[in-house]
Design an enzyme around this catalytic site. Structure first.
Site, PDB file in Angstrom:
ATOM      1  N   ILE A  63       0.850  -1.247   0.104  1.00  0.00           N
ATOM      2  CA  ILE A  63       0.076   0.105  -0.067  1.00  0.00           C
ATOM      3  C   ILE A  63       0.780   1.151   0.128  1.00  0.00           C
ATOM      4  CG2 ILE A  63      -1.884   1.280   1.106  1.00  0.00           C
ATOM      5  CD1 ILE A  63      -2.541  -1.489   2.762  1.00  0.00           C
ATOM      6  N   CYS A  64       0.372   2.102  -0.872  1.00  0.00           N
ATOM      7  CA  CYS A  64       1.107   3.496  -0.775  1.00  0.00           C
ATOM      8  C   CYS A  64      -0.174   4.656  -1.068  1.00  0.00           C
ATOM      9  CB  CYS A  64       2.230   3.819  -1.934  1.00  0.00           C
ATOM     10  SG  CYS A  64       1.876   3.774  -3.533  1.00  0.00           S
ATOM     11  N   GLY A  65       0.028   5.882  -1.257  1.00  0.00           N
ATOM     12  CA  GLY A  65      -0.909   6.733  -1.365  1.00  0.00           C
ATOM     13  C   GLY A  65      -1.914   6.522  -2.605  1.00  0.00           C
TER      14      GLY A  65
END
Ligand code: RB5
Length: 155
Positions: A63-65
């Site tokens: 997960i990232c932005g």
């Protein structure tokens, strides 16, 4: 077993997914459970998730932005097929056709049915058949890059 990790933008989403998977009695390992994640960078996080996916021969969630940066980083790791999915159809198809082993999610996206996406990703099997031929070509691209030879010469 599922391996999960996030950069600083995705800590809350990661916790939500971990508790969802635990409720379903699915083993989940958080590989980015650090004391301080304020200055972390998505390439490092992607690499940690991918390394664990390969070592443990399991699926991973990164997960990232936006899910985009981390998917770019994950796809640099040999043996990883990472896909950003924003709906359950994408999650289902990337398992079925691409045998994706890492699901990338964007923590800053709105109106995304996260649990539906995670369910589709972990419950769909690779279809094999003609899709295996295409994956073999992806492996061949990886190998040609490693060996410093031109993949396109064989086309
Ligand atoms: C971090 O601010 C952000 O750039 C990262 O989480 C990701 O969205 C990059 O693609």
């Amino acid at each position: 077993m599922i391996v999960i990790g996030s950069d600083h933008t995705g800590i809350e989403l990661k916790k939500r997914i971990i508790s969802y998977l635990k409720q379903k009695n699915i083993d989940v390992i958080d590989v980015t459970n650090f004391e301080d994640q304020t200055g972390d960078d998505y390439p490092d996080i992607g690499y940690i998730v991918c390394k664990n996916v390969l070592d443990k021969n399991c699926l991973g969630i990164a997960i990232c932005g936006t899910g985009i940066g981390i998917s770019i980083a994950c796809n640099k790791v040999n043996g990883i097929r990472a896909s950003v999915c924003t709906d359950k159809y994408m999650a289902q198809m990337t398992r079925q056709d691409n045998d994706a082993n890492v699901l990338c999610l964007g923590a800053r996206l709105e109106n995304v049915e996260i649990e539906e996406i995670v369910d589709a990703f972990i419950s769909t099997k690779f279809a094999g058949g003609r899709h295996q031929r295409r994956l073999d070509k992806i492996k061949k691209i990886e190998k040609s890059q490693k060996d410093g030879v031109e993949y396109g010469d064989s086309l």
